[in-house]
Design a protein around this motif. Structure first.
Motif, PDB file in Angstrom:
ATOM      1  N   TRP A 225       0.812  -1.339   0.145  1.00  0.00           N
ATOM      2  CA  TRP A 225      -0.131   0.034  -0.120  1.00  0.00           C
ATOM      3  C   TRP A 225       0.851   1.443  -0.254  1.00  0.00           C
TER       4      TRP A 225
ATOM      5  N   ARG B 169       2.481   1.486  -3.431  1.00  0.00           N
ATOM      6  CA  ARG B 169       1.570   1.884  -4.457  1.00  0.00           C
ATOM      7  C   ARG B 169       1.114   3.348  -4.550  1.00  0.00           C
ATOM      8  N   ARG B 170       1.104   3.940  -3.347  1.00  0.00           N
ATOM      9  CA  ARG B 170       0.402   5.063  -2.939  1.00  0.00           C
ATOM     10  C   ARG B 170       1.578   6.264  -2.952  1.00  0.00           C
TER      11      ARG B 170
ATOM     12  N   LEU C 265       3.616  -4.793  -7.925  1.00  0.00           N
ATOM     13  CA  LEU C 265       4.193  -3.523  -7.618  1.00  0.00           C
ATOM     14  C   LEU C 265       5.178  -3.254  -8.647  1.00  0.00           C
TER      15      LEU C 265
END
Length: 617
Positions: free
Chosen positions: A215, A218-219, A266
């Motif tokens: 997370w 990715r962010r 990813l």
């Protein structure tokens, strides 16, 4: 080299020596084409108990144990990073059976081998039998790299080794808890609750750590330059917290964390995995040197002839029966089942965990608990030597290697690549042409050349092409940018020295020059796509010329001044591409692969070299 009291090395000198011996052993193994694990084991024993130069407990001190624990955790995490579910394919059923059937059955048979083979007590046999579930990713990875197995048996061995490592550690924890309850006043209910809650928390920590990292990456919550440091810090935190809750459960937590990240798709995954691979090579080298150097000959003297019986029973009965029973009724071919059944090398996790539980059993009053460590070392040494020298020839005998001779992967279908492929095929070298344009492969298919319709960088190519069967990549499409992308992406897998691309149209202009980190090596012809295919239209042809003691490379060049040398084939039939003439070996029996202009094409029996072969137009 700096030393302290009584000839002891300083911690810095000791760690430096570990690095030199470990990496040096791996390099020497590559040069000699020997199993690296065997040389590392020998180097550690020679430097440690034989010569007394290095004693980890003396020279490194209290950091020795934590270093081993952290190194094993990182090795298992990196192993988890390689376990992408897409790589399972038709091996999925086999892996499930090896984990859910093979692990419990292996525990039972190992316990029986210890009890009746080595003559241990049931308590020691149950604890050590659980540890023996592991097959050692630290050993499997180097063996697979050198043996170049076909995809499915390689996947079975790799997944089994990584998944069963933490399971083996937890099995030992379970058995030890049972012994603890029987030997003390501790309540069985409390022990079971502690064990189950510890395992559940370890799984939760691993999943949370993996999804948390995915997370954040990715962010864009972590800058690119900090992704690897943050990953390292996170896995160490997960490992430490899980271990504080239940000893040895940290191995399970970091393995699960690695698997979650591996399957999170990813964008930075490849960079993370490659960095971890480099770190793991260093850690595997270091851990093996440390454990071998820590060998105590006095402890080994406690063992009797029954230790030899135990090793033979484990390698020749317990392991084969476990695997064959687990894989029975599956669709996996019998040859692959036999290869997996006869391949079960143990590694550093076995020795590290065995030493820990051996000490704990002795503290509980189990008299023969102290022989767990020596038994573990003998089993690891025997399995490493046996499988290190037999896996590759046995796999070849069964026909389960990716290819007998390392092949050449040509990216881009054209008149030039097809002619080159025909020439290599006549020289008995495996060759494959790939192209995302089906029309570009028509000529190659008509010539009987193996082809792959699709992008070589796609997931479909990774699943369908046995990349382990190829040693050299030549990017030769009509798109210079794509050639550079292919060479850059495949470089880490094949080794940058084995990845080539044809010359770029604008490479001579300074504003179009690329840094050395991008692209592959240039072929000796230094010709662009258009020029190479123009030569083919002008009746240039490929030729293979065999050198002799009389007909040397220099004579060949004098007779063929316009020839464009591309590669040479050594006396064992292995191809080597070149960037200039000097890279080609000039000994008798070597064959030179080149392009010749019209009128100079060598025909059978018509060339200066008596063994010159027919050319391919």
């Amino acid at each position: 080299m700096a030393t302290g009291v009584e000839g002891a090395l300083s911690p810095v000198a000791a760690i430096a020596l570990v690095g030199v011996l470990g990496v040096g052993s791996q390099w020497l193994a590559w040069v000699l084409r020997m199993p690296a694990i065997v040389l590392m084991l020998a180097a550690g024993i020679i430097a440690g108990p034989l010569l007394g130069i290095f004693d980890p407990a003396r020279d490194i001190g209290p950091l020795y144990g934590p270093m081993i624990s952290i190194a094993v955790a990182i090795i298992l995490f990196e192993g988890g990073l390689t376990l992408n579910f897409h790589t399972l394919r038709d091996a999925a059923e086999g892996v499930k059976r090896l984990v859910f059937i093979g692990a419990p059955l292996g525990w039972l048979l190992s316990t029986l081998a210890l009890r009746y083979g080595a003559g241990t007590t049931w308590e020691t046999a149950a604890v050590f039998g659980g540890i023996m579930i592991v097959t050692g990713p630290t050993v499997i990875a180097p063996l697979l790299r050198s043996a170049r197995l076909a995809r499915r048996p390689a996947a079975l061995l790799q997944w089994e080794a990584i998944l069963n490592d933490p399971i083996g550690a937890l099995a030992a924890v379970l058995a030890f808890e049972v012994v603890l309850v029987l030997r003390t006043a501790e309540q069985a209910g409390e022990a079971v609750f502690s064990l189950v809650s510890g395992i559940l928390i370890a799984c939760a920590l691993g999943v949370a750590g993996g999804y948390g990292m995915a997370w954040a990456y990715r962010r864009a919550k972590v800058p690119e330059y900090m992704k690897v440091p943050v990953l390292f810090a996170s896995l160490l935190a997960v490992f430490a917290v899980s271990n504080e809750i239940l000893h040895e459960s940290g191995l399970l937590a970091v393995t699960i964390m690695g698997v979650v990240i591996a399957n999170a798709n990813l964008p930075s995954y490849e960079e993370l995995r490659r960095f971890k691979e480099h770190a793991t090579i260093l850690l595997v080298s270091g851990v093996f040197i440390l454990l071998a150097a820590s060998l105590d000959f006095n402890a080994l003297s406690q063992l009797t002839w029954r230790a030899g019986v135990f090793v033979v029973v484990v390698l020749s009965i317990a392991r084969p029966v476990t695997v064959l029973a687990a894989l029975a009724t599956t669709k996996i071919p019998w040859k692959e089942q036999i290869l997996v059944a006869t391949t079960g090398p143990r590694g550093v996790v076995l020795i590290a965990v065995a030493g820990l539980f051996g000490e704990r059993l002795v503290e509980l009053g189990v008299e023969d608990g102290g022989i767990i460590g020596p038994l573990a070392f003998i089993l690891v040494a025997a399995s490493v030597v046996v499988h290190g020298f037999t896996l590759k020839p046995f796999a070849k005998f069964l026909g389960l290697t990716a290819a007998e001779t390392p092949g050449v992967l040509l990216v881009g279908g054209s008149r030039w690549t097809t002619a080159l492929a025909e020439t290599l095929k006549k020289a008995e070298i495996p060759v494959l042409i790939t192209d995302p344009n089906r029309g570009h492969l028509r000529r190659a298919r008509e010539a009987g050349i193996d082809t792959f319709f699709g992008d070589i960088l796609s997931e479909a190519a990774e699943m369908r092409i046995e990349l382990n069967g190829y040693k050299i990549v030549v990017a030769a499409t009509d798109n210079d940018a794509y050639n550079t992308l292919v060479a850059t992406d495949l470089g880490p897998h094949f080794g940058r020295e084995n990845v080539y691309q044809i010359a770029r149209d604008k490479a001579g202009y300074a504003r179009h020059a690329l840094p050395s980190t991008l692209g592959g090596r240039s072929l000796a012809s230094e010709a662009t796509y258009n020029e190479l295919n123009r030569l083919m239209w002008n009746d240039w042809a490929f030729s293979v010329t065999k050198l002799t003691e009389e007909y040397t490379r220099e004579k060949w060049r004098a007779d063929r001044p316009e020839a464009r040398l591309l590669a040479w084939i050594d006396t064992e039939g292995e191809p080597h591409f070149v960037t200039d003439d000097e890279e080609a070996k000039a000994g008798p029996g070597v064959r030179l692969v080149s392009m010749l202009p019209p009128g100079e094409t060598e025909q059978e029996g018509d060339a200066p070299a008596p063994d010159a072969e027919a050319s391919a137009a």
